[in-house]
Write a protein that holds these residues in place. Structure first.
Motif, mmCIF file in Angstrom:
data_model
loop_
_atom_site.group_PDB
_atom_site.id
_atom_site.type_symbol
_atom_site.label_atom_id
_atom_site.label_comp_id
_atom_site.label_asym_id
_atom_site.label_seq_id
_atom_site.Cartn_x
_atom_site.Cartn_y
_atom_site.Cartn_z
ATOM 1 N N VAL A 108 11.807 12.126 4.496
ATOM 2 C CA VAL A 108 10.934 10.958 4.428
ATOM 3 C C VAL A 108 10.262 10.914 3.065
ATOM 4 C CG1 VAL A 108 8.877 9.839 5.371
ATOM 5 C CG2 VAL A 108 10.535 10.918 6.911
ATOM 6 N N LEU A 109 10.397 9.782 2.403
ATOM 7 C CA LEU A 109 9.716 9.556 1.133
ATOM 8 C C LEU A 109 8.507 8.665 1.384
ATOM 9 C CD1 LEU A 109 12.754 8.716 -1.206
ATOM 10 C CD2 LEU A 109 11.821 10.967 -0.591
ATOM 11 N N ILE A 110 7.396 8.978 0.711
ATOM 12 C CA ILE A 110 6.201 8.143 0.778
ATOM 13 C C ILE A 110 6.078 7.405 -0.542
ATOM 14 C CG2 ILE A 110 3.718 8.039 1.164
ATOM 15 C CD1 ILE A 110 5.320 9.070 3.566
ATOM 16 N N LEU A 111 6.218 6.098 -0.495
ATOM 17 C CA LEU A 111 6.090 5.260 -1.683
ATOM 18 C C LEU A 111 4.676 4.691 -1.705
ATOM 19 C CD1 LEU A 111 9.138 5.596 -1.237
ATOM 20 C CD2 LEU A 111 9.435 3.227 -1.939
ATOM 21 N N ASN A 171 0.852 -1.194 0.000
ATOM 22 C CA ASN A 171 0.000 0.000 0.000
ATOM 23 C C ASN A 171 0.884 1.239 0.000
ATOM 24 O OD1 ASN A 171 -2.671 -1.278 0.159
ATOM 25 N ND2 ASN A 171 -1.979 -2.010 2.155
ATOM 26 N N ASN A 172 1.189 1.758 1.201
ATOM 27 C CA ASN A 172 2.119 2.876 1.348
ATOM 28 C C ASN A 172 3.319 2.435 2.183
ATOM 29 O OD1 ASN A 172 0.490 4.792 -0.041
ATOM 30 N ND2 ASN A 172 -0.758 5.058 1.799
ATOM 31 N N TYR A 173 4.465 3.045 1.881
ATOM 32 C CA TYR A 173 5.690 2.677 2.591
ATOM 33 C C TYR A 173 6.500 3.942 2.843
ATOM 34 C CZ TYR A 173 9.984 0.058 3.653
ATOM 35 O OH TYR A 173 11.105 -0.477 4.267
ATOM 36 N N LYS A 174 6.861 4.175 4.120
ATOM 37 C CA LYS A 174 7.671 5.341 4.467
ATOM 38 C C LYS A 174 9.147 4.959 4.430
ATOM 39 C CE LYS A 174 4.388 7.944 7.294
ATOM 40 N NZ LYS A 174 4.156 8.607 8.602
ATOM 41 N N LEU A 175 9.909 5.745 3.710
ATOM 42 C CA LEU A 175 11.341 5.491 3.570
ATOM 43 C C LEU A 175 12.088 6.712 4.094
ATOM 44 C CD1 LEU A 175 13.306 3.354 2.392
ATOM 45 C CD2 LEU A 175 13.322 4.699 0.287
ATOM 46 N N ASP A 176 12.814 6.530 5.205
ATOM 47 C CA ASP A 176 13.539 7.628 5.844
ATOM 48 C C ASP A 176 14.978 7.633 5.353
ATOM 49 O OD1 ASP A 176 14.590 9.599 7.435
ATOM 50 O OD2 ASP A 176 13.816 8.799 9.312
ATOM 51 N N LEU A 177 15.356 8.708 4.638
ATOM 52 C CA LEU A 177 16.722 8.838 4.124
ATOM 53 C C LEU A 177 17.612 9.634 5.080
ATOM 54 C CD1 LEU A 177 16.024 9.646 0.352
ATOM 55 C CD2 LEU A 177 16.261 7.413 1.462
ATOM 56 N N GLY A 178 17.062 9.995 6.228
ATOM 57 C CA GLY A 178 17.777 10.843 7.179
ATOM 58 C C GLY A 178 17.388 12.291 6.961
ATOM 59 N N GLY A 179 16.468 12.790 7.792
ATOM 60 C CA GLY A 179 15.973 14.148 7.634
ATOM 61 C C GLY A 179 15.113 14.337 6.399
ATOM 62 N N VAL A 196 6.620 8.045 -5.922
ATOM 63 C CA VAL A 196 7.487 8.449 -4.815
ATOM 64 C C VAL A 196 7.217 9.919 -4.506
ATOM 65 C CG1 VAL A 196 9.860 8.671 -4.006
ATOM 66 C CG2 VAL A 196 9.250 6.798 -5.565
ATOM 67 N N PHE A 197 6.785 10.192 -3.275
ATOM 68 C CA PHE A 197 6.496 11.559 -2.859
ATOM 69 C C PHE A 197 7.505 12.008 -1.816
ATOM 70 C CE2 PHE A 197 4.142 14.454 0.096
ATOM 71 C CZ PHE A 197 4.095 15.543 -0.764
ATOM 72 N N ASP A 198 8.148 13.150 -2.078
ATOM 73 C CA ASP A 198 9.100 13.736 -1.131
ATOM 74 C C ASP A 198 8.399 14.853 -0.358
ATOM 75 O OD1 ASP A 198 11.693 14.374 0.049
ATOM 76 O OD2 ASP A 198 11.617 16.172 -1.202
ATOM 77 N N LYS A 199 8.172 14.615 0.917
ATOM 78 C CA LYS A 199 7.443 15.577 1.736
ATOM 79 C C LYS A 199 8.219 16.877 1.906
ATOM 80 C CE LYS A 199 5.222 14.044 5.358
ATOM 81 N NZ LYS A 199 4.895 13.381 6.653
ATOM 82 N N LYS A 200 9.540 16.769 1.956
ATOM 83 C CA LYS A 200 10.385 17.931 2.241
ATOM 84 C C LYS A 200 10.226 19.026 1.195
ATOM 85 C CE LYS A 200 15.115 19.093 3.554
ATOM 86 N NZ LYS A 200 16.449 18.543 3.879
ATOM 87 N N THR A 201 10.126 18.643 -0.069
ATOM 88 C CA THR A 201 10.040 19.631 -1.154
ATOM 89 C C THR A 201 8.701 19.600 -1.882
ATOM 90 O OG1 THR A 201 10.978 18.079 -2.760
ATOM 91 C CG2 THR A 201 12.531 19.487 -1.545
#
Length: 237
Positions: free
Chosen positions: A166-169, A156-164, A183-188
């Motif tokens: 978080v990507l939502i797949l 379904n959805n998967y959170k991927l933390d790259l360090g500071g 792939v959604f980048d919350k930061k930008t």
């Protein structure tokens, strides 16, 4: 509106693509725009938008290209731009122009490959055909070793933390294929849609037309600062 930083890295690849161009489209997000062409023996299937996202502790590659050589160029580019290690290779779907650079990242310790829960099955079904046709259609010799399925499957959805960062797949229902991953980048506020979106290129359908239209309608209701299609130029605002 953000100003894109254009970085041109000169690597020898092919007559059709002598320069491997990388553009920073948002802070820490780099995209190589593929040729707007159909795959052939001149472009070696280097036609998809591929790239990577840099966090504080990890880099996630998003689609590795249409050949092992393009994957190697992408890996060299990451290493030239940042000292942050590559931890993940995300494949957005099964099509050959997005997955056949995977092998270039295999020598990285603890590398993880991520894809839709149906991607592994799709790779098994398509792989033999891709390998059999690769030399004739795109002048690239592929083997079974170039089929690298995901080690992390997204249902379904998967959170991927790259360090500071978080990507939502998101694993989408059948649309462009039955194994589409965005792939959604919350930061930008950047959405990497891959082949759920084509711009300036004839769309390819390998799943469900109705399903594809439904997913696009859902996505149109959301607001993004940057959208990255699978083929064609980056969209802003």
């Amino acid at each position: 509106m953000r100003i894109a930083l254009l970085i041109i890295l000169s690597f020898c690849f092919s007559p059709a693509q002598a320069v491997f161009n990388i553009k920073q489209v948002a802070q820490g997000i780099y995209v190589h725009q593929g040729l707007i062409e159909l795959p052939d023996v001149h472009n070696h299937d280097a036609i998809a938008n591929i790239g990577f996202i840099v966090g504080k502790s990890c880099v996630a590659v998003i689609d590795s290209g249409g050949s092992p050589e393009q994957g190697r160029l992408l890996k060299k580019t990451v290493e030239k731009i940042t000292s942050v290690p590559i931890c993940y290779v995300i494949n957005t779907h099964v099509h050959s122009d997005h997955i056949f650079g995977n092998r270039a990242f295999n020598n990285i310790n603890n590398i993880k490959y991520i894809g839709h829960e149906k991607l592994s099955r799709a790779m098994s079904a398509r792989g033999p055909f891709y390998i059999a046709c690769s030399e004739e259609q795109v002048a690239v010799k592929l083997t079974e070793k170039d089929i690298i399925p995901p080690t992390i499957a997204v249902k379904n959805n998967y959170k991927l933390d790259l360090g500071g960062r978080v990507l939502i797949l998101k694993a989408h229902p059948t649309a462009h294929t039955d194994n589409d991953l965005s792939v959604f980048d919350k930061k930008t506020n950047t959405m990497w849609l891959s082949d759920l979106l084509f711009i300036g290129h004839l769309p390819v359908l390998d799943g469900s037309l109705q399903g594809w239209l439904q997913e696009i309608r859902k996505l149109e209701k959301r607001q993004f600062d940057v959208v990255i299609p699978g083929h064609g130029p980056i969209v802003r605002d």
